[in-house]
Scaffold this active site. Structure first.
Site, short mmCIF file in Angstrom:
data_model
loop_
_atom_site.label_atom_id
_atom_site.label_comp_id
_atom_site.label_asym_id
_atom_site.label_seq_id
_atom_site.Cartn_x
_atom_site.Cartn_y
_atom_site.Cartn_z
CG ASP B 114 28.12 58.51 49.00
OD1 ASP B 114 27.17 58.23 48.25
OD2 ASP B 114 29.24 57.97 48.89
N GLY B 183 34.20 56.34 47.57
CA GLY B 183 35.20 57.19 46.92
C GLY B 183 36.45 56.44 46.51
CB CYS B 271 35.46 25.41 38.63
SG CYS B 271 33.99 26.46 38.76
CB CYS B 276 33.37 24.04 35.42
SG CYS B 276 34.27 25.57 35.05
CG HIS B 302 33.71 29.87 35.22
ND1 HIS B 302 34.11 28.80 35.98
CD2 HIS B 302 34.80 30.67 35.07
CE1 HIS B 302 35.39 28.93 36.27
NE2 HIS B 302 35.84 30.05 35.73
#
Lengths: 340, 340
Positions: B114, B183, B271, B276, B302
């Site tokens: 494009d 775009g 996490c 972690c 992470h």
């Protein structure tokens, strides 16, 4: 032992390091003293917790770096003063302080604080360094109060057989749980280093683990093992890895070389490391040409795996009773050059 | 989709990437064309084999990079000519060539070639870019001959609603298996981007996967998902990682900051990523201060894990019927800001 100077084997995560077969690693007291400082590591619960490595860790005493990296050092019988390259402040390292730091770091093996003379050095210089090393060893032993940490003594003596012999006797008499040959890999010719190993090793207590400091190429390891050495450390696998050079069996390949551009086979089809199982030479070449971090990591993983595999092959050959035939002497046509 | 520009998500190995929960990744046609070239990748068996990633890969068409990175490009209805920054040679990229390269790369999803106008651009410039994008889409469709690879069309139209509407209609009429809003993330204000998503998304076939190109921050993703978007790509997790900045829930932490020096807790105790689970903020701070490669790797791991977790939390919330309440609108006091 792969070298993890700053509590990290450069470019390789603890998980990746486990995959190489590495057992004990080395960390540098001098570097860790400057950054992050031993208190931070101690507060974290020691080096193992700080860096996430649950296998053994050996720390050097900082002496080698103080003498080799710090140009502005002042040495006397008390210890060494040097300038902190980060902030210009003066730091003093003594036997007591080197042991204190290593106890705080919580390594499994601490090394005595020694004076490692450069090469070449006069007989008088080496003799003085020996005397200091022996006096300092007594102070290290007196300062060391951590039962679950082993303290190893270090033999000096340069290339002077009578000084080596005297140092070997004095250090052996301390009855420590391990003993190291220091003052090698400081610029001396390789055959001088071999002579030192051949001379000193038979003088050491047979039951002790023997550590040849700063050595880690195939030929030198094979010759040293043939003379009774058990432990090695070397930065070569990761230093070469960071430069895009692979250790493949007993050769060094510069992976930037255009010949690897379309080579879709692994570095070593007999190697089972993460890199060789998953990646081709063409991919490594592409990563290194593109200056991608992953290239350095993958080559370092392979290089460490290569050294570990070689070490384990030597161990197995000793158990199988074929070490002397296969690995020593490490000549061009030794079977082990082709079969390990 | 984490971005793996040169067939590597920067600093992260495929094994580590799998551990983050990442599924599809994006690779860049423009960069791979320059290095190592699509033939090398094709000879390796395609991108999956070349880089050791067995999950889906989407390739962009190279158009965005040609327009944004190459200052010396010449564009006409045929395609774009640009100077190879490596050797100064002239390279022409056309719709046919962009598809040919992507077929050789063997990605699972290829993107149409494009023309992405910069921001700001005049209405006339954007209209011309739209017309060219639509004519090129037909040529991409004609050139695409790889059944196991999906081709996605791209909508342009800048910040002009009537051009966006026309582009959405024309691209939708191609009945392709997926559709992208291009775009965006080219410098326009965020609320303009939101307006584009709000306006264009309802015009697209409901059953198609919808991809918002170049977006990957929490708020923008949540707002876009609320408007029906399914796919995102973004370099933020790894780019921030390489600068030592951690994404922690919806904040950015500069790990060089001295406040982390003695913080022995993990980045995010909720996490479960490799970083972690195994490492503290103090260790990450130390690695980044020491310019150790492992620091960049661990923070990138992470950050990607953080984005993947957020994406999966949105997916789960949709399944549980609570997305609108928890994630959209993404306001300061949305429950999801605190609970995902």
């Amino acid at each position: 032992m792969p070298v993890g100077t700053l509590a990290t084997v450069k470019g390789v995560s603890p998980n990746q390091l486990r995959g190489t077969g590495a057992e004990m690693i080395l960390a540098n007291t001098y570097h860790l003293l400057l950054q992050p400082g031993e208190r931070v590591v101690e507060d974290a619960g020691g080096l193992h917790d700080f860096m996430g490595w649950d296998k053994p860790i050996l720390t050097d005493s900082g002496g080698f770096q103080v003498f080799s990296l710090s140009k502005l050092n002042r040495i006397n019988d008390e210890g060494v003063s040097f300038r902190n390259p980060r902030d210009g402040s003066t730091i003093q390292l003594t036997p007591e302080r080197a042991i204190e730091i290593q106890m705080a770091l919580g390594s499994d093996i601490a090394m005595a604080f020694d004076q490692c003379p450069p090469y070449p050095a006069t007989e008088l210089e080496v003799e003085e360094a020996c005397n200091r090393t022996h006096a300092w060893l007594q102070r290290c032993v007196d300062a060391h109060k951590k039962k679950q940490q082993a303290l190893f003594g270090i033999i000096q003596g340069g290339c002077f057989p009578h000084l080596r012999e005297k140092s070997a006797r004095i250090v052996s008499d301390f009855n420590l749980p391990g003993i190291a040959i220091g003052g090698v890999s400081v610029g001396e010719p390789l055959d001088q280093m071999h002579n030192i190993v051949r001379q000193v090793s038979p003088l050491l207590p047979e039951h002790l683990p023997k550590y040849l400091m700063g050595i880690g190429t195939f030929r030198e390891m094979a010759i040293a093992v043939a003379n009774g050495i058990d432990l090695f450390d070397c930065v070569i696998p990761t230093r070469l890895g960071r430069h895009g050079t692979a250790l493949v069996r007993n050769e060094r390949w510069n992976l930037r070389n255009a010949s690897f551009r379309t080579d879709h086979t692994s570095l070593d089809q007999t190697c089972v490391c993460e890199t060789c199982l998953n990646h081709s030479k063409a991919y490594l070449h592409h990563l290194i040409r593109s200056e991608e971090l992953l290239g350095l990591t993958l080559v370092s993983i392979h290089n460490i795996s290569n050294l570990m595999r070689f070490s384990k092959a030597m161990t197995q050959a000793i158990r199988d009773g074929c070490f002397s035939e296969d690995f020593a002497p490490w000549e061009k046509d030794s079977p082990a050059r082709h079969t390990w």
